[in-house]
Design a protein around this motif. Structure first.
Motif, PDB file in Angstrom:
ATOM      1  N   ILE A   1       1.041  -1.195  -0.055  1.00 32.04           N
ATOM      2  CA  ILE A   1       0.059  -0.014  -0.096  1.00 32.04           C
ATOM      3  C   ILE A   1       0.833   1.364  -0.223  1.00 32.04           C
ATOM      4  O   ILE A   1       1.604   1.512   0.907  1.00 32.04           O
ATOM      5  N   MET A   2       0.540   2.260  -1.093  1.00 30.88           N
ATOM      6  CA  MET A   2       1.323   3.316  -1.203  1.00 30.88           C
ATOM      7  C   MET A   2       0.632   4.681  -0.067  1.00 30.88           C
ATOM      8  O   MET A   2       1.068   5.267   0.293  1.00 30.88           O
ATOM      9  N   HIS A   3      -0.813   4.255  -0.268  1.00 32.04           N
ATOM     10  CA  HIS A   3      -1.472   5.426   0.566  1.00 32.04           C
ATOM     11  C   HIS A   3      -2.851   4.782   0.695  1.00 32.04           C
ATOM     12  O   HIS A   3      -3.555   4.448  -0.428  1.00 32.04           O
ATOM     13  N   ILE A   4      -3.560   4.790   1.749  1.00 33.69           N
ATOM     14  CA  ILE A   4      -5.031   4.315   1.922  1.00 33.69           C
ATOM     15  C   ILE A   4      -5.540   5.327   3.039  1.00 33.69           C
ATOM     16  O   ILE A   4      -4.825   5.841   4.005  1.00 33.69           O
ATOM     17  N   CYS A   5      -6.820   5.456   2.815  1.00 32.79           N
ATOM     18  CA  CYS A   5      -7.646   6.424   3.899  1.00 32.79           C
ATOM     19  C   CYS A   5      -8.794   5.872   4.220  1.00 32.79           C
ATOM     20  O   CYS A   5      -9.559   5.121   3.331  1.00 32.79           O
ATOM     21  N   LEU A   6      -9.254   5.998   5.341  1.00 33.28           N
ATOM     22  CA  LEU A   6     -10.568   5.670   5.807  1.00 33.28           C
ATOM     23  C   LEU A   6     -11.176   6.432   6.876  1.00 33.28           C
ATOM     24  O   LEU A   6     -10.699   6.842   7.757  1.00 33.28           O
ATOM     25  N   PRO A   7     -12.335   7.197   6.306  1.00 32.32           N
ATOM     26  CA  PRO A   7     -12.931   8.197   7.378  1.00 32.32           C
ATOM     27  C   PRO A   7     -13.360   7.509   8.451  1.00 32.32           C
ATOM     28  O   PRO A   7     -13.966   6.401   8.391  1.00 32.32           O
ATOM     29  N   ILE A   8     -13.075   7.817   9.739  1.00 26.87           N
ATOM     30  CA  ILE A   8     -13.521   7.441  11.047  1.00 26.87           C
ATOM     31  C   ILE A   8     -14.451   8.272  11.792  1.00 26.87           C
ATOM     32  O   ILE A   8     -14.747   8.010  12.806  1.00 26.87           O
ATOM     33  N   GLY A   9     -14.603   9.321  11.162  1.00 29.44           N
ATOM     34  CA  GLY A   9     -15.698  10.209  11.999  1.00 29.44           C
ATOM     35  C   GLY A   9     -15.853  11.376  11.115  1.00 29.44           C
ATOM     36  O   GLY A   9     -15.636  11.750  10.113  1.00 29.44           O
ATOM     37  N   LYS A  10     -16.736  12.235  11.566  1.00 30.08           N
ATOM     38  CA  LYS A  10     -17.113  13.488  10.866  1.00 30.08           C
ATOM     39  C   LYS A  10     -15.920  14.207  10.295  1.00 30.08           C
ATOM     40  O   LYS A  10     -16.116  14.498   9.014  1.00 30.08           O
ATOM     41  N   ASP A  11     -15.017  14.591  11.019  1.00 32.57           N
ATOM     42  CA  ASP A  11     -13.776  15.165  10.582  1.00 32.57           C
ATOM     43  C   ASP A  11     -12.464  14.434  10.771  1.00 32.57           C
ATOM     44  O   ASP A  11     -11.698  15.075  10.611  1.00 32.57           O
ATOM     45  N   SER A  12     -12.545  13.416  10.908  1.00 31.62           N
ATOM     46  CA  SER A  12     -11.389  12.358  10.950  1.00 31.62           C
ATOM     47  C   SER A  12     -11.063  11.451  10.079  1.00 31.62           C
ATOM     48  O   SER A  12     -12.070  10.640   9.796  1.00 31.62           O
ATOM     49  N   VAL A  13      -9.763  11.276   9.481  1.00 31.35           N
ATOM     50  CA  VAL A  13      -9.471  10.344   8.500  1.00 31.35           C
ATOM     51  C   VAL A  13      -8.257   9.741   9.155  1.00 31.35           C
ATOM     52  O   VAL A  13      -7.260  10.201   9.378  1.00 31.35           O
ATOM     53  N   LEU A  14      -8.381   8.170   9.126  1.00 31.43           N
ATOM     54  CA  LEU A  14      -7.126   7.426   9.304  1.00 31.43           C
ATOM     55  C   LEU A  14      -6.496   7.230   8.149  1.00 31.43           C
ATOM     56  O   LEU A  14      -7.022   6.723   7.160  1.00 31.43           O
ATOM     57  N   MET A  15      -5.416   7.641   8.034  1.00 35.41           N
ATOM     58  CA  MET A  15      -4.369   7.265   6.613  1.00 35.41           C
ATOM     59  C   MET A  15      -3.232   6.196   6.904  1.00 35.41           C
ATOM     60  O   MET A  15      -2.951   6.228   8.186  1.00 35.41           O
ATOM     61  N   GLY A  16      -2.728   5.705   6.159  1.00 32.83           N
ATOM     62  CA  GLY A  16      -1.510   4.699   6.171  1.00 32.83           C
ATOM     63  C   GLY A  16      -1.044   4.535   4.817  1.00 32.83           C
ATOM     64  O   GLY A  16      -1.558   4.880   3.832  1.00 32.83           O
ATOM     65  N   SER A  17       0.157   3.855   5.128  1.00 29.77           N
ATOM     66  CA  SER A  17       0.827   3.079   4.042  1.00 29.77           C
ATOM     67  C   SER A  17       1.874   2.124   4.604  1.00 29.77           C
ATOM     68  O   SER A  17       2.009   1.935   5.557  1.00 29.77           O
ATOM     69  N   ASP A  18       2.570   1.444   3.572  1.00 27.01           N
ATOM     70  CA  ASP A  18       3.365   0.359   3.928  1.00 27.01           C
ATOM     71  C   ASP A  18       4.950   1.367   3.610  1.00 27.01           C
ATOM     72  O   ASP A  18       4.992   2.076   2.799  1.00 27.01           O
ATOM     73  N   SER A  19       5.956   0.652   4.242  1.00 26.61           N
ATOM     74  CA  SER A  19       7.360   1.052   4.129  1.00 26.61           C
ATOM     75  C   SER A  19       7.709   0.344   2.490  1.00 26.61           C
ATOM     76  O   SER A  19       7.084  -0.376   2.200  1.00 26.61           O
ATOM     77  N   ASN A  20       8.777   0.865   1.974  1.00 30.96           N
ATOM     78  CA  ASN A  20       9.251   0.272   0.880  1.00 30.96           C
ATOM     79  C   ASN A  20      10.649   0.252   0.898  1.00 30.96           C
ATOM     80  O   ASN A  20      11.316   0.568   1.793  1.00 30.96           O
ATOM     81  N   ASP A  21      11.345  -0.394  -0.053  1.00 31.34           N
ATOM     82  CA  ASP A  21      12.843  -0.415  -0.021  1.00 31.34           C
ATOM     83  C   ASP A  21      13.442   1.072  -0.062  1.00 31.34           C
ATOM     84  O   ASP A  21      14.500   0.862   0.411  1.00 31.34           O
ATOM     85  N   ALA A  22      12.853   1.879  -0.681  1.00 32.65           N
ATOM     86  CA  ALA A  22      13.305   3.220  -0.470  1.00 32.65           C
ATOM     87  C   ALA A  22      13.243   3.956   0.990  1.00 32.65           C
ATOM     88  O   ALA A  22      14.568   4.646   1.197  1.00 32.65           O
ATOM     89  N   SER A  23      12.367   3.567   1.682  1.00 37.88           N
ATOM     90  CA  SER A  23      12.276   4.346   3.081  1.00 37.88           C
ATOM     91  C   SER A  23      12.451   3.422   3.834  1.00 37.88           C
ATOM     92  O   SER A  23      12.900   3.562   5.077  1.00 37.88           O
ATOM     93  N   GLY A  24      13.001   2.164   3.766  1.00 33.88           N
ATOM     94  CA  GLY A  24      13.493   0.983   4.793  1.00 33.88           C
ATOM     95  C   GLY A  24      12.516   0.736   5.889  1.00 33.88           C
ATOM     96  O   GLY A  24      11.156   1.194   5.544  1.00 33.88           O
ATOM     97  N   ALA A  25      12.922  -0.061   6.514  1.00 37.48           N
ATOM     98  CA  ALA A  25      11.861  -0.769   7.401  1.00 37.48           C
ATOM     99  C   ALA A  25      11.523   0.359   8.457  1.00 37.48           C
ATOM    100  O   ALA A  25      12.081   1.096   8.991  1.00 37.48           O
ATOM    101  N   VAL A  26      10.370   0.048   9.049  1.00 39.10           N
ATOM    102  CA  VAL A  26       9.654   0.803  10.151  1.00 39.10           C
ATOM    103  C   VAL A  26      10.084   0.287  11.386  1.00 39.10           C
ATOM    104  O   VAL A  26      10.214  -0.846  11.735  1.00 39.10           O
TER     105      VAL A  26
END
Length: 146
Positions: free
Chosen positions: A56-81
């Motif tokens: 996943i490069m980018h994903i978003c999930l609205p979790i409330g009226k004005d809140s969005v939970l967002m995320g991604s995976d790390s990759n070779d370029a960014s290194g391990a989390v």
């Protein structure tokens, strides 16, 4: 006025995590993109490894009226989390000027490792770690209805 949302980074299990969060919060994903969706530049940059293409490069999930939970995976370029430093505060602004003001102010004395710039997804975006070790992302959606 800027809106603030949590941004979570994973070591390859972002999709699994967000399906779990969706099962708890409900809702739909307005966007879920993989690294293979990224365009390659004319010099061949942006090439993604076979191992990373389905992450996943980018994903978003609205979790409330004005809140969005967002995320991604790390990759070779960014290194391990490193768990514990895999959370950023994402600020969505109402203008480029507000984005620059917040980016420049909050990044002072820190590490602005991705300066504000136009992106392929149509946003003006930058990332940094502030002088207190907090990870930030600043985003202005130039085409918010896209």
């Amino acid at each position: 006025m800027a809106a603030i949302n949590p941004y979570l980074v994973f070591n390859g299990n972002c999709e699994e995590a967000f399906l779990f969060y969706q099962s708890v919060f409900g809702g739909e994903f307005p966007y879920a993109g993989k690294f293979s969706d990224m365009p390659k530049d004319a010099k061949g940059g942006g090439a993604i490894s076979e191992e990373d293409k389905d992450k996943i490069m980018h994903i978003c999930l609205p979790i409330g009226k004005d809140s969005v939970l967002m995320g991604s995976d790390s990759n070779d370029a960014s290194g391990a989390v490193v768990m514990g430093s895999n959370v950023s505060i994402s600020i969505n602004t109402e203008s480029k000027e507000e984005a620059d003001k917040l980016f420049n102010g909050l990044s002072a004395g820190g590490n602005a490792f991705m300066p504000m710039n136009q992106t392929f997804w149509g946003a003006y975006f930058g990332m940094f770690v502030d002088k207190f070790g907090i990870h930030w992302m600043v985003n202005f959606d130039e085409n918010p209805n896209k």
